[in-house]
Scaffold this motif. Structure first.
Motif, PDB file in Angstrom:
ATOM      1  N   LYS A 158       0.771  -1.078  -0.087  1.00  0.00           N
ATOM      2  CA  LYS A 158       0.045   0.006   0.023  1.00  0.00           C
ATOM      3  C   LYS A 158       0.818   0.973   0.006  1.00  0.00           C
ATOM      4  O   LYS A 158       2.015   1.300   0.396  1.00  0.00           O
ATOM      5  N   ARG A 159       0.092   2.523  -0.454  1.00  0.00           N
ATOM      6  CA  ARG A 159       1.078   3.563  -0.678  1.00  0.00           C
ATOM      7  C   ARG A 159      -0.022   4.495   0.275  1.00  0.00           C
ATOM      8  O   ARG A 159      -1.242   4.640   0.090  1.00  0.00           O
ATOM      9  N   LEU A 160       0.579   5.612   1.060  1.00  0.00           N
ATOM     10  CA  LEU A 160      -0.158   6.292   2.040  1.00  0.00           C
ATOM     11  C   LEU A 160       0.317   7.580   1.981  1.00  0.00           C
ATOM     12  O   LEU A 160       1.636   7.820   2.142  1.00  0.00           O
ATOM     13  N   ALA A 161      -0.317   8.607   1.931  1.00  0.00           N
ATOM     14  CA  ALA A 161       0.283   9.940   2.200  1.00  0.00           C
ATOM     15  C   ALA A 161       0.178  10.581   3.899  1.00  0.00           C
ATOM     16  O   ALA A 161      -1.010  10.253   4.334  1.00  0.00           O
ATOM     17  N   LEU A 162       1.347  10.854   4.171  1.00  0.00           N
ATOM     18  CA  LEU A 162       1.301  11.651   5.405  1.00  0.00           C
ATOM     19  C   LEU A 162       1.092  13.219   5.174  1.00  0.00           C
ATOM     20  O   LEU A 162       2.141  13.636   4.541  1.00  0.00           O
ATOM     21  N   MET A 163       0.483  13.670   5.933  1.00  0.00           N
ATOM     22  CA  MET A 163       0.153  15.201   5.498  1.00  0.00           C
ATOM     23  C   MET A 163       0.386  16.104   6.843  1.00  0.00           C
ATOM     24  O   MET A 163       0.344  15.554   8.030  1.00  0.00           O
ATOM     25  N   SER A 164       0.875  17.172   6.555  1.00  0.00           N
ATOM     26  CA  SER A 164       1.136  18.373   7.747  1.00  0.00           C
ATOM     27  C   SER A 164       1.297  19.556   6.764  1.00  0.00           C
ATOM     28  O   SER A 164       2.075  19.839   6.035  1.00  0.00           O
ATOM     29  N   TYR A 172       5.261   3.807   1.723  1.00  0.00           N
ATOM     30  CA  TYR A 172       5.102   2.669   1.243  1.00  0.00           C
ATOM     31  C   TYR A 172       5.367   1.432   2.116  1.00  0.00           C
ATOM     32  O   TYR A 172       6.407   1.325   2.567  1.00  0.00           O
ATOM     33  N   GLY A 173       4.587   0.281   1.643  1.00  0.00           N
ATOM     34  CA  GLY A 173       4.847  -0.887   2.268  1.00  0.00           C
ATOM     35  C   GLY A 173       5.278  -1.958   1.352  1.00  0.00           C
ATOM     36  O   GLY A 173       4.686  -2.098   0.309  1.00  0.00           O
ATOM     37  N   ALA A 174       6.366  -2.757   1.644  1.00  0.00           N
ATOM     38  CA  ALA A 174       7.065  -3.595   0.574  1.00  0.00           C
ATOM     39  C   ALA A 174       6.132  -4.640   0.351  1.00  0.00           C
ATOM     40  O   ALA A 174       5.166  -5.052   1.186  1.00  0.00           O
TER      41      ALA A 174
END
Length: 305
Positions: A158-164, A172-174
């Motif tokens: 999966k791909r995840l956006a971290l926001m700030s 990203y998870g392998a």
């Protein structure tokens, strides 16, 4: 003369026995002290801190803190994991990443993970290690369902956006299966290997790959991953000054990337020594939690980091 010789031989034998006895006693004392030190040392937890500078880190992520926990195998440090939870509380990270082998498939993982989740206020992101992947299909389904029910975010594939501050970095998870661990990059046989991450990313973004197995760092380095966080090698289990780790854990093909910081082309790989001494008896290899502090464009441009 004969009586003197007999007396001399008798005394010589007594002296040899005394020396032998002293050597044995000394060895027993040294073994006792070594064992005691090692037991004590394996109950302590170091915090290994890294400052990561990168021009792609947005200014709003300046000082963003990631705490990495790896290779625990359901071991408690203090009652109800008090030591680990206190470290998380003191360090107060923005996120916590669990980079595999957090549970032992021979133990009840639910109470162990619930204790972590209920006492850590930050978001927790999890990537499976070879231990979790070795669960049978029913156990694995139950495990993944448990993570979802308790808002522990499973990142594999999966791909995840971290926001700030209206800006993003990407986590990203392998995508790796247990059979991929058997591939040794020094060989050219037909065992399966990971050929690519399976994701598309942008070179101008700051991209973090979470991969339990560090051996694929070069694959990820070719695909614009700025930071790679891994575990698996447990620091080589037995560590000696100047030599590093000496022993390989299960599903480990080599002692490359065994612990610490490595530049792989333009990507920074950070490998945790992990925490457990249940599965492997660590020697001169204190368990550790890894702290990563990100510094973005303003800090790099101003030469502060």
């Amino acid at each position: 003369m004969e009586s003197k010789d007999l007396l001399y031989n008798f005394r010589d034998k007594i002296e040899k026995k005394r020396r032998r006895k002293n050597i044995i006693i000394s060895l027993i004392v040294i073994l006792f002290l070594f064992t005691g030190f090692n037991v004590w040392n394996n109950k302590k937890v170091d915090i290994k801190s890294y400052d990561v500078q990168n021009i792609n880190i947005p200014t709003s992520f300046n000082g963003y803190k990631i705490l990495q926990i790896s290779d625990v195998f359901s071991k408690d440090f203090g009652k109800n994991n008090k030591t680990i939870l206190e470290i998380v509380d003191i360090k107060n990270p923005d996120i916590v990443v669990l980079t595999g082998n957090i549970i032992s498939k021979d133990k009840d993982f639910k109470n162990y993970l619930l204790n972590l989740k209920n006492n850590i206020k930050q978001p927790i992101y999890y990537v499976l290690g070879d231990e979790e992947m070795s669960l049978d299909e029913k156990e694995k389904k139950d495990f993944i369902g448990f993570l979802e029910e308790n808002n522990i975010y499973l990142l594999n594939g999966k791909r995840l956006a971290l926001m700030s501050g209206g800006e993003n970095i990407y986590l990203y998870g392998a995508k790796q299966a247990v059979e991929h661990y058997s591939y040794n990059f020094k060989d050219s046989d037909s065992r399966p290997r990971v050929e690519n991450s399976g994701f598309k990313n942008e070179a101008e973004d700051f991209n973090i790959m979470i991969s339990h197995n560090p051996d694929y760092a070069r694959v990820y380095a070719d695909e614009n991953y700025d930071l790679i966080l891994s575990g698996l090698k447990t620091g080589g289990i037995i560590r000696l000054p100047g030599l590093g780790g000496l022993a390989k854990a299960k599903n480990v093909n080599n002692l490359d990337y065994q612990a610490g910081r490595y530049w792989v082309e333009d990507s920074l790989l950070i490998v945790s020594k992990g925490l457990s001494s249940n599965r492997y008896k660590r020697v001169f290899n204190r368990p550790e939690i890894v702290e990563i502090n990100l510094y973005g464009r303003a800090e790099v441009d101003n030469g502060k980091k």
